[in-house]
Design an enzyme around this catalytic site. Structure first.
Site, PDB file in Angstrom:
ATOM      1  N   TYR A  17       0.772  -1.202   0.086  1.00 38.40           N
ATOM      2  CA  TYR A  17      -0.009  -0.096   0.103  1.00 38.40           C
ATOM      3  C   TYR A  17       1.021   1.149   0.132  1.00 38.40           C
ATOM      4  O   TYR A  17       1.759   1.075   0.907  1.00 38.40           O
ATOM      5  CB  TYR A  17      -0.836  -0.118   1.184  1.00 38.40           C
ATOM      6  CG  TYR A  17      -1.908   1.088   1.282  1.00 38.40           C
ATOM      7  CD1 TYR A  17      -1.538   2.146   2.366  1.00 38.40           C
ATOM      8  CD2 TYR A  17      -3.081   1.538   0.651  1.00 38.40           C
ATOM      9  CE1 TYR A  17      -2.458   3.367   2.416  1.00 38.40           C
ATOM     10  CE2 TYR A  17      -3.553   2.370   0.603  1.00 38.40           C
ATOM     11  CZ  TYR A  17      -3.472   3.621   1.760  1.00 38.40           C
ATOM     12  OH  TYR A  17      -4.233   4.681   1.960  1.00 38.40           O
ATOM     13  N   ASP A  48       9.219   2.720  -0.895  1.00 37.92           N
ATOM     14  CA  ASP A  48       8.472   3.380   0.129  1.00 37.92           C
ATOM     15  C   ASP A  48       8.581   3.139   1.557  1.00 37.92           C
ATOM     16  O   ASP A  48       8.275   1.896   2.041  1.00 37.92           O
ATOM     17  CB  ASP A  48       7.067   2.990  -0.278  1.00 37.92           C
ATOM     18  CG  ASP A  48       5.784   3.652   0.445  1.00 37.92           C
ATOM     19  OD1 ASP A  48       4.821   3.496   0.400  1.00 37.92           O
ATOM     20  OD2 ASP A  48       6.210   4.197   1.398  1.00 37.92           O
ATOM     21  N   LYS A  82       5.147   9.242   8.563  1.00 38.29           N
ATOM     22  CA  LYS A  82       5.006   8.648   9.917  1.00 38.29           C
ATOM     23  C   LYS A  82       5.913   9.195  10.927  1.00 38.29           C
ATOM     24  O   LYS A  82       5.814  10.324  11.527  1.00 38.29           O
ATOM     25  CB  LYS A  82       4.880   7.237   9.819  1.00 38.29           C
ATOM     26  CG  LYS A  82       3.763   6.583   8.987  1.00 38.29           C
ATOM     27  CD  LYS A  82       3.511   5.117   9.014  1.00 38.29           C
ATOM     28  CE  LYS A  82       2.428   4.591   7.993  1.00 38.29           C
ATOM     29  NZ  LYS A  82       1.123   4.635   8.725  1.00 38.29           N
TER      30      LYS A  82
HETATM   31  P1  KE4 Z   1      -0.526   8.235   4.561  1.00 38.61           P
HETATM   32  O1  KE4 Z   1      -0.844   9.128   3.291  1.00 38.61           O
HETATM   33  O2  KE4 Z   1      -1.571   7.582   5.282  1.00 38.61           O
HETATM   34  O3  KE4 Z   1       0.138   9.386   5.488  1.00 38.61           O
HETATM   35  O4  KE4 Z   1       0.508   7.143   4.056  1.00 38.61           O
HETATM   36  C1  KE4 Z   1       0.184   6.459   2.978  1.00 38.61           C
HETATM   37  C2  KE4 Z   1       1.213   5.259   3.037  1.00 38.61           C
HETATM   38  C3  KE4 Z   1       2.387   5.100   2.219  1.00 38.61           C
HETATM   39  N1  KE4 Z   1       2.969   4.003   2.253  1.00 38.61           N
HETATM   40  C4  KE4 Z   1       2.966   3.332   3.226  1.00 38.61           C
HETATM   41  C5  KE4 Z   1       3.892   1.931   3.001  1.00 38.61           C
HETATM   42  C6  KE4 Z   1       1.909   3.256   4.182  1.00 38.61           C
HETATM   43  O5  KE4 Z   1       1.723   2.336   5.161  1.00 38.61           O
HETATM   44  C7  KE4 Z   1       1.202   4.262   4.183  1.00 38.61           C
HETATM   45  C8  KE4 Z   1      -0.085   4.395   5.221  1.00 38.61           C
HETATM   46  N2  KE4 Z   1       0.062   3.396   5.981  1.00 38.61           N
HETATM   47  C9  KE4 Z   1      -1.627   2.875   6.450  1.00 38.61           C
HETATM   48  C10 KE4 Z   1      -1.609   1.817   7.618  1.00 38.61           C
HETATM   49  N3  KE4 Z   1      -0.626   0.614   7.209  1.00 38.61           N
HETATM   50  C11 KE4 Z   1      -2.420   4.302   7.279  1.00 38.61           C
HETATM   51  C12 KE4 Z   1      -3.298   4.095   8.189  1.00 38.61           C
HETATM   52  C13 KE4 Z   1      -4.603   4.584   7.407  1.00 38.61           C
HETATM   53  O6  KE4 Z   1      -4.739   4.183   6.433  1.00 38.61           O
HETATM   54  O7  KE4 Z   1      -5.294   4.995   8.406  1.00 38.61           O
END
Ligand code: KE4
Length: 429
Positions: A145, A240, A268
């Site tokens: 993701y 990523d 994060k």
């Molecule tokens: P954000 O746009 O949510 O800050 O980041 C996206 C993203 C990009 N790359 C990786 C590897 C990620 O894990 C994420 C976002 N992670 C999820 C949970 N695994 C965020 C939680 C959510 O969607 O509320």
């Protein structure tokens, strides 16, 4: 009074005002069949809900809170920054310092640009890759993701996987069709795809340790193989590291595994719980971003001083000697003891871990791909989640997410976790 009555009432109200009652789908707890708890406070390794219940927390805001909740240096830095103004729409000394810290720590970063989320980071890195190469196609991996930008919502992990959404309505087939999603850890499939589309693939984007199908580490040689394929085919390699950056090592997975990508996405932890993302990489690529080059990306609050202050305080605290040894030791102990407890109770469990990020898959395993992760028994996961919650332990509400250990988790917390897990499993037989 139900111990969760206020949460339930608030969630009912929220559901009238916010889609699914949440501002991000995974928080709705649909996969575990419970009403999500409304959290009002965090301190160290614990969070507290609106009904006054406390939980030992392994969600950690989905990764950012490596120091634990309300870490004093972060809170102090945020308060001090906010008192000077929350945003100026102008360059600030803090942004320069955070860029310096990131480029000093992460091997692949010559230059970096701050944005407001991981989604913005990956979206911008992809636009840069397409602009720099003049090529349209992207390779990603099943179960990974990369945020919710259109090009990435193909066989995506995290909430897309948890909700069992095949892709997402609203993404035109013309866009989705440019993304090839291949099995994680399958170098042969990558080589075949590169051969099928010579001169058309701008980038391969990969979570160097997958966290969004549950934790699935790259097999030995996988990342090196991607580097070689990219070098041979003129494809840009994007790591990523939104989860793994400053999590699995100070320099992320690229430091841990010794493979340097062309571009890196971060998020994060670098914001310490405030909205910060970043993308960066080779100077000859990054200088193509406006205003130094023609490829456009912008953001009103990118690099805002309060979020930057939280990030700087977090990254400074992570320079404490022994930080990553402590996180590794805690992760190894918890993974080992949970696996032993499951074996004692006759529970099929596979624990995948890198450093302080881990996932308990309810399957005999192994789990090296999305296909294998999907063999997990989701009913058992749901029962485990509910049992641990009753024991006062808050886990990620999905089989396809990671648990995060912070610097605030104590050995006693970890022991409590193993005892609670064994208690849940004892009731299964
Ligand atoms: P954000 O746009 O949510 O800050 O980041 C996206 C993203 C990009 N790359 C990786 C590897 C990620 O894990 C994420 C976002 N992670 C999820 C949970 N695994 C965020 C939680 C959510 O969607 O509320």
């Amino acid at each position: 009074m139900s111990p969760y009555e206020k949460s339930a009432a608030l969630f009912k109200a929220a559901s009238e005002l916010i889609p699914g009652g949440v501002n991000s789908p995974v928080r709705a707890w649909q996969a575990v069949g419970l009403t999500p708890r409304m959290i009002v406070r965090g301190a160290g390794a614990r969070v507290f809900d609106v009904d006054g219940n406390s939980y030992l927390d392994y969600v950690g805001s989905w990764g950012p809170l490596i120091l634990g909740h309300a870490a004093p240096p972060v809170v102090a830095a945020v308060a001090a920054a906010a008192a000077l103004g929350t945003s100026f729409g102008a360059p600030t000394p803090g942004e320069v310092e955070l860029a310096r810290v990131l480029c000093a720590a992460v091997p692949g970063l010559d230059m970096v640009r701050l944005v407001n989320s991981g989604t913005e980071a990956t979206m911008s890195a992809l636009r840069l890759a397409r602009g720099a190469t003049g090529r349209p196609r992207l390779i990603k991996f099943d179960g990974c993701y990369h945020g919710h930008a259109d090009s990435f919502l193909v066989a995506a992990g995290s909430g897309v996987l948890t909700q069992a959404i095949p892709g997402s309505p609203g993404v035109p087939p013309e866009i989705a069709g440019l993304t090839l999603s291949l099995p994680y850890n399958d170098l042969e499939a990558v080589g075949q795809a590169a051969g099928r589309y010579p001169g058309e693939i701008a980038a391969i984007i990969v979570e160097p340790v997958a966290g969004n199908m549950g934790v699935v580490p790259a097999r030995p040689g996988f990342l090196e193989g991607l580097r070689q394929i990219c070098d041979a085919a003129g494809i840009l390699l994007i790591f990523d590291e939104v989860i793994t950056g400053f999590r699995v090592a100070r320099g992320g997975a690229q430091e841990l595994y010794g493979v340097k990508p062309d571009l890196t996405c971060l998020g994060k932890i670098i914001g310490g719980g405030l909205p910060v993302g970043a993308y960066g990489g080779r100077r000859d690529l990054m200088t193509q971003m406006a205003p130094s080059g023609p490829i456009y990306q912008a953001g009103t609050l990118s690099g805002n001083p309060v979020a930057v202050a939280a990030g700087l305080a977090t990254l400074a605290a992570l320079t404490e000697p022994g930080t990553y040894e402590d996180l590794e030791e805690k992760g190894a102990w918890l993974a080992r003891e949970l696996a032993s407890a499951a074996a004692r109770k006759g529970v099929d469990l596979t624990v995948n871990r890198v450093g302080s990020m881990l996932t308990l898959f309810f399957t005999a395993g192994p789990v090296n791909s999305l296909e294998e992760a999907k063999k997990s028994n989701l009913t058992r996961f749901r029962q485990f989640f509910q049992g641990m919650l009753e024991a006062g332990i808050s886990l990620a509400p999905s089989q396809f997410e990671a648990l995060f250990i912070s610097r605030a988790h104590t050995p006693e917390d970890l022991e409590q976790t193993v005892i609670a897990a064994e208690g849940v499993w004892a009731r299964w037989n």
